[in-house]
Every structure is written in structure tokens, then in C-alpha cells.
Design a protein around this motif. Structure first.
Motif, PDB file in Angstrom:
ATOM      1  N   LEU A 102       0.811  -1.217   0.000  1.00  0.00           N
ATOM      2  CA  LEU A 102       0.000   0.000   0.000  1.00  0.00           C
ATOM      3  C   LEU A 102       0.847   1.270   0.000  1.00  0.00           C
ATOM      4  O   LEU A 102       0.577   2.223  -0.747  1.00  0.00           O
ATOM      5  N   LYS A 123       0.769   4.247  -2.804  1.00  0.00           N
ATOM      6  CA  LYS A 123       0.463   5.651  -2.486  1.00  0.00           C
ATOM      7  C   LYS A 123       1.536   6.589  -3.033  1.00  0.00           C
ATOM      8  O   LYS A 123       1.227   7.617  -3.638  1.00  0.00           O
ATOM      9  N   LEU A 146      -5.211   8.765  -1.814  1.00  0.00           N
ATOM     10  CA  LEU A 146      -5.795   7.433  -1.600  1.00  0.00           C
ATOM     11  C   LEU A 146      -6.184   7.346  -0.128  1.00  0.00           C
ATOM     12  O   LEU A 146      -5.341   7.467   0.755  1.00  0.00           O
ATOM     13  N   HIS A 181      -8.933   5.471   2.912  1.00  0.00           N
ATOM     14  CA  HIS A 181      -9.784   4.316   3.218  1.00  0.00           C
ATOM     15  C   HIS A 181     -11.268   4.719   3.139  1.00  0.00           C
ATOM     16  O   HIS A 181     -11.641   5.808   3.582  1.00  0.00           O
ATOM     17  N   GLU A 185      -1.890   5.546   9.407  1.00  0.00           N
ATOM     18  CA  GLU A 185      -1.748   6.720   8.532  1.00  0.00           C
ATOM     19  C   GLU A 185      -1.731   6.312   7.070  1.00  0.00           C
ATOM     20  O   GLU A 185      -2.413   6.903   6.230  1.00  0.00           O
ATOM     21  N   GLU A 190      -2.742   3.411   5.726  1.00  0.00           N
ATOM     22  CA  GLU A 190      -3.936   2.691   5.296  1.00  0.00           C
ATOM     23  C   GLU A 190      -5.154   3.593   5.156  1.00  0.00           C
ATOM     24  O   GLU A 190      -5.932   3.470   4.218  1.00  0.00           O
ATOM     25  N   TYR A 191      -5.301   4.509   6.092  1.00  0.00           N
ATOM     26  CA  TYR A 191      -6.497   5.352   6.103  1.00  0.00           C
ATOM     27  C   TYR A 191      -6.294   6.672   5.374  1.00  0.00           C
ATOM     28  O   TYR A 191      -7.262   7.364   5.068  1.00  0.00           O
ATOM     29  N   GLY A 192      -5.033   7.041   5.144  1.00  0.00           N
ATOM     30  CA  GLY A 192      -4.778   8.314   4.499  1.00  0.00           C
ATOM     31  C   GLY A 192      -5.032   9.486   5.422  1.00  0.00           C
ATOM     32  O   GLY A 192      -5.281  10.596   4.979  1.00  0.00           O
ATOM     33  N   VAL A 193      -4.955   9.227   6.735  1.00  0.00           N
ATOM     34  CA  VAL A 193      -5.191  10.267   7.738  1.00  0.00           C
ATOM     35  C   VAL A 193      -3.876  10.527   8.475  1.00  0.00           C
ATOM     36  O   VAL A 193      -3.321   9.603   9.067  1.00  0.00           O
ATOM     37  N   PHE A 228     -18.817  17.456  14.306  1.00  0.00           N
ATOM     38  CA  PHE A 228     -19.289  16.064  14.278  1.00  0.00           C
ATOM     39  C   PHE A 228     -18.457  15.229  13.301  1.00  0.00           C
ATOM     40  O   PHE A 228     -17.999  14.130  13.625  1.00  0.00           O
ATOM     41  N   LYS A 229     -18.252  15.771  12.106  1.00  0.00           N
ATOM     42  CA  LYS A 229     -17.509  15.021  11.081  1.00  0.00           C
ATOM     43  C   LYS A 229     -16.059  14.777  11.509  1.00  0.00           C
ATOM     44  O   LYS A 229     -15.530  13.674  11.366  1.00  0.00           O
ATOM     45  N   ILE A 230     -15.450  15.819  12.028  1.00  0.00           N
ATOM     46  CA  ILE A 230     -14.051  15.689  12.474  1.00  0.00           C
ATOM     47  C   ILE A 230     -13.947  14.628  13.562  1.00  0.00           C
ATOM     48  O   ILE A 230     -13.055  13.784  13.577  1.00  0.00           O
ATOM     49  N   ARG A 233     -15.982  12.143  14.257  1.00  0.00           N
ATOM     50  CA  ARG A 233     -16.222  10.779  13.755  1.00  0.00           C
ATOM     51  C   ARG A 233     -14.931  10.181  13.200  1.00  0.00           C
ATOM     52  O   ARG A 233     -14.630   9.001  13.391  1.00  0.00           O
ATOM     53  N   MET A 234     -14.193  11.012  12.494  1.00  0.00           N
ATOM     54  CA  MET A 234     -12.922  10.555  11.941  1.00  0.00           C
ATOM     55  C   MET A 234     -11.957  10.192  13.073  1.00  0.00           C
ATOM     56  O   MET A 234     -11.276   9.169  13.031  1.00  0.00           O
ATOM     57  N   LEU A 250     -12.938   6.924  14.667  1.00  0.00           N
ATOM     58  CA  LEU A 250     -12.571   5.805  13.799  1.00  0.00           C
ATOM     59  C   LEU A 250     -11.097   5.440  13.964  1.00  0.00           C
ATOM     60  O   LEU A 250     -10.741   4.278  14.209  1.00  0.00           O
TER      61      LEU A 250
END
Lengths: 82, 453
Positions: free
Chosen positions: A50, A54, A70, A72, B65, B67-70, B249-251, B253-254, B257
């Protein structure tokens, strides 16, 4: 996301095909002047890890003058679906 | 498509354009089982436990980071207040605990370990006193250790002996790091009503009422709130309040997760999510700029307290529904040096120390990353702390002081702390004395409305 030009979908699709990444859904639109293309992909059979995908995707985006990210599917679900 | 183009663009914009990130995932670890008969044995146990329990933290964070792109900016560890763990060995100098924690932080690859702490709101145990006395040495000889002291609570009142002592400790910590603008004080915070599950530094510690270990998460996102409000220029406060709630709320929720996923992978319970809007010195990541977006010309002018009150409350209301457990500080941080808009407001003369104090009545913490002249007296520092403790005690909220008397610098000079800590102009303080007030000592009793039984 970025400026529209010829070949973006073709290049991104070829990129995924070369790595055995299946495209499950695709759509594109123009939002507030920006070209936005969205793909839903399945990375289960990807031939590359992955992190590599990316990095390569970022490079591909830069070569076409667009930003490709990209993320999830769960991030979008968390934010937009209760 | 499972999601609309608008939804996808909104989320991607949050990360790419408005600097949304997870500010910190902080693994809280109980050290209560590490107390031994000698200091070296206790430290050996702590070192072994932290390296074992927190070993996978950074790798897990990085994997999520990718995998989720966060982005997860900081991975951190908080521990049981060291004064509690060190008590049984009865050493006089507790700085070696900081040295050990600094080593552990480097080994783990985390940017900070929090918990060189003592809880003295009602009085000192012997080890509390020794820990506090060790703070200047502990913070000036280490890089990644944070110290905190809880001086007051709504239930117990204000320990004014400890308030007086902290004035001395803050000055000494600054002077020991004079060549770096007193940076030791950036790693030291005093609290009223300190939360036991705070993921944010410098005040994070793993409270004695917490479980064996827990993962706590701090989300960020001032840039996202600011961007959302740009579409509501001229709109009434009802609409504005709603817009902040939805975005919060949106922030959140992220954050929920990512936090629950990190906890699952680490095999520890998910503790809490801290809803705080935490700024950074980067442009576009500022709480002050949200206040200004609400119609205030420069943060700190009249109306700023009301704007911040609205912001803090709506962030809580939006966030609380999005997370299983909310805790920590939760609201909006108003540090000066860590917020580009606050720095600009100080420079323009709009923001003063007195207005900052007023704003702490409605923010989620207190006077944070405020640089003052290096020659401010110890009793004045104590008095600034006492005022902030009183606000927290009476209002039943967390308040804190993280103040840096910058050695050799005067009001208007620039103090630079580097990295996420940023830099700030030195703010003037009142020239009048509080000596006799601070010299009294003792304890300010708890307020009448603390008796709720």
C-alpha cells in the motif's frame, strides 16, 4: 483533483491495472471549477504494498498536474454516514 | 458511487487544504505496579514496562496513517504521575526518573512522554514535594519529558503553598534553559481540575483512576472550522452555531474511527476522544482566525470572549454525539506561540494578557504558551497562576497555566521555541506587586457550590 486534461482516467486506470488493483466504481465531475475524479478500488490483490502504491500514485498525479489521494473508504463512511 | 462527489471532495479538502489531522494518539500506561523499594529498581520496572506496552505504538500509528490516508502528527505516551510511583523508594532527587523517561521516549520514537507529575490540590505528600523540587533539573536536562502539577480543584480549593512554590519553579526552569528562551517552561503546565485522560502535552498524565492502559486521541481541525464558516459570512448565530456543530461532528467521527482502530491494534481499550481544536503555528491552522472569521477584526478585541464561548460549546455539542467517550480537555485551545493568528493579534496590540485570561473562562484550558519578561518576579508568576486556578475552581472547569518567563527578554521582544511550539512576542505584565498575597500560604477553600452531596 485539479485541472482537467486529456488522459487522466486512462493513465490512472492503466496504473491500477498494472498493479492488479481492481476499479469497482468511477465517476467524475466539476465542482466549483475543479475537476474531481473519484475511483473506488479494491487493493486486496495488489502486487505492491500500500505505501508504495500511495507514493507512486502521488508521483503519477504530479506528472499530470493533479493531486491524487488514496484514503480508506471507512473515513468517508465515518464522516458522511451515521 | 457510495458517496457523492461533494462528500468526497469535502473530506479530501479537509485533509489536503485545511490541515485536518489527528493531532495525537496518546497511550496512557499505569505505572502503579512499578513501585519498588529503591529508585533504580522502580526505574528498571518502568523502563521495561513502557518499552513492552508502548513498543508497537509508533508502528501502529504509521500503519494506520498509510492505510487510512489520515495524518497522525504525534504519537505519545502518558504515565501515572511519577510522584505516586516514586513515593515508596523515598529518594530526594527524582530527576533520574525524567532521564529514564527521556531514554524511553527516544527508544519508542515518541515525541513526548507526559507524567512527570504531582497532584497536590489539597496538600503535598512527601514525594510530591520532592518531585516538584526536581522539575527544573528534570526539564532542563531532558528533551521529551513533560511535567505537570495539579494545584487546585473545585472540590478541594487552591493549594496556595504549591502556587507559591510553582512561581519559583517556573522561574528556575526558565533560567536553566536561558539559551533556548526558557524552553523548559514549555514542557511544564500547572492545572486546576486536571483531567486524568488528557492526550495533549504538556499536561498529559495517566490518572490513578484510569485503567491499566488506554489509548486517548486528540483531534485537531481549526482550519476546517474556519473554512466551513467562510460560507456563512453575514449569517445569524443560529446558522453559524449549526455549521460549527456539523463540522465538529464530522471531524470527531474521523477521530473516533482512527482512535478505536489504533486501540484495537494495540490490544488496549479505547479511552477517550478529546475534541479540542488545537492550532499549530502554520498558516491555516489557527483558532484566532476562527474568532476573526466570526466578525472580530483581531482576536482579543471586544467580542472575542463571546466568539470563543460559542466556538467551544458548539465544538463540544457536535463532537459529543460522534464519539463513544469524550474526555480530556475538549473545546478550543488558545495558546499564543502555537497559533499564528494569536501571535499576529499580540503584535497588533489587540490581544493582552488580561484579555487572554478572560478568554480562558470559556476556552478548554487556560493561559497557554504565553511568553512574559524574564525578570517578572516569582510572586507575580504565582499570582498569575492563582488567578487562573480561581477561574477553574469557581467555574468547575479545567484551567491551566503554561507560561514562559523568557530570560533576558523584555516586553515586545521575540521568543522562539521551535517546531510545533512556535514563537511569540513577549507580553507585558502589570508592574504592581502581589508579594504579600502570595506570601500568605495555606489553602483557599473550595467554593460553596462544590458541595453537591
Amino acid at each position: 483533483m485539479g485541472n482537467d486534461k486529456v488522459g487522466i482516467i486512462a493513465n490512472v486506470s492503466a496504473f491500477f491495472a498494472e498493479r492488479s488493483i481492481n476499479i469497482e466504481d468511477i465517476s467524475q465531475t466539476v465542482l466549483s471549477g475543479n475537476f474531481v475524479m473519484m475511483m473506488m478500488v479494491d487493493l486486496a490483490d495488489s502486487t505492491k504494498p500500500l505505501a508504495t502504491v500511495k507514493d507512486e500514485l502521488t508521483e503519477l498525479g504530479e506528472s499530470m498536474g493533479v493531486a491524487i489521494s488514496l484514503m480508506h473508504e471507512r473515513v468517508f463512511s465515518a464522516m458522511h454516514r451515521i | 458511487m457510495l458517496f457523492t462527489a461533494h462528500e468526497i471532495k469535502e473530506t479530501v479538502d479537509m485533509f489536503l487544504r485545511h490541515k485536518l489531522d489527528i493531532r495525537a494518539i496518546t497511550l496512557g500506561v499505569s505505572l502503579l505496579d512499578c513501585a519498588a523499594a529503591t529508585g533504580s529498581a522502580t526505574r528498571d520496572r518502568i523502563r521495561e514496562k513502557l518499552l513492552r506496552v508502548a513498543g508497537p505504538l509508533v508502528a501502529v500509528g504509521r500503519a494506520i496513517e498509510t492505510e487510512y490516508g489520515v495524518p497522525i502528527i504525534n504519537k505519545r505516551v502518558s504515565v501515572t504521575p511519577i510522584a505516586l510511583v516514586a513515593a515508596s523508594a523515598r529518594e530526594t532527587d527524582l530527576a533520574p526518573y525524567a532521564t529514564m523517561l527521556d531514554y524511553v521516549a527516544r527508544e519508542l520514537g515518541v515525541d513526548f512522554v507526559g507524567g512527570f507529575s504531582a497532584l497536590v490540590q489539597k496538600g503535598y505528600a512527601d514525594a510530591d514535594r520532592r518531585l516538584i523540587e526536581s522539575i527544573p533539573e528534570a526539564l532542563s536536562s531532558t528533551e521529551r519529558v513533560c511535567a505537570s502539577v495539579n494545584l487546585a480543584s473545585t472540590a478541594s480549593g487552591i493549594n496556595m503553598d504549591a502556587v507559591r512554590q510553582m512561581g519559583v519553579i517556573v522561574r528556575e526552569a526558565a533560567e536553566r534553559t536561558a539559551t533556548r528562551d526558557g524552553i523548559a517552561c514549555a514542557k511544564l503546565v500547572v492545572f486546576c481540575n486536571a483531567p486524568e485522560d488528557n492526550p495533549f502535552m504538556a499536561g498529559a498524565f495517566h490518572g490513578p483512576g484510569e485503567s491499566e492502559s488506554a489509548l486517548n486521541v486528540g483531534v485537531s481541525g481549526p482550519g476546517v472550522i474556519k473554512a466551513a464558516l467562510e460560507s456563512f459570512r453575514g449569517a445569524g448565530f443560529d446558522e453559524v452555531a449549526d455549521a460549527i456543530k456539523k463540522t465538529a461532528f464530522k471531524i470527531t467521527r474521523m477521530g473516533q474511527l482512527v482512535g478505536s482502530e489504533a486501540a484495537r491494534r494495540l490490544g488496549v481499550p479505547f479511552g477517550i476522544l478529546d475534541l479540542s481544536l488545537a492550532p499549530t503555528p502554520e498558516v491555516g491552522d489557527s483558532v484566532a482566525r476562527i474568532i476573526e472569521e466570526l466578525g472580530i477584526e483581531a482576536a482579543g478585541t471586544h467580542g472575542s470572549t463571546a466568539a470563543l464561548a460559542l466556538l467551544t460549546d458548539m465544538v463540544k455539542k457536535g463532537g459529543v454525539m460522534a464519539s463513544t467517550h469524550v474526555g480530556g480537555l475538549s473545546g478550543a485551545f488558545i495558546p499564543v506561540s502555537e497559533d499564528e493568528g494569536m501571535v499576529a493579534a499580540v503584535r497588533s496590540g489587540a490581544l493582552t494578557l488580561d484579555k487572554l485570561e478572560a478568554m480562558t473562562c470559556v476556552c478548554s484550558v487556560g493561559l497557554d504558551m504565553v511568553a512574559i519578561p524574564g525578570d517578572v518576579s516569582e510572586s507575580t508568576i504565582s499570582a498569575i497562576i492563582a488567578d487562573e486556578m480561581a477561574i477553574g475552581m469557581v467555574n468547575g472547569k479545567t484551567t491551566a497555566v503554561r507560561i514562559i518567563p523568557v530570560p533576558g527578554k523584555k516586553a515586545g521582544d521575540w521568543a522562539e521555541f521551535g517546531g510545533l511550539l512556535g514563537g511569540a512576542p513577549v507580553l507585558p505584565v502589570h508592574p504592581f506587586s502581589s508579594d504579600a498575597f502570595i506570601a500568605r500560604g495555606g489553602r483557599i477553600p473550595a467554593p460553596i457550590h462544590s458541595f453537591r452531596n
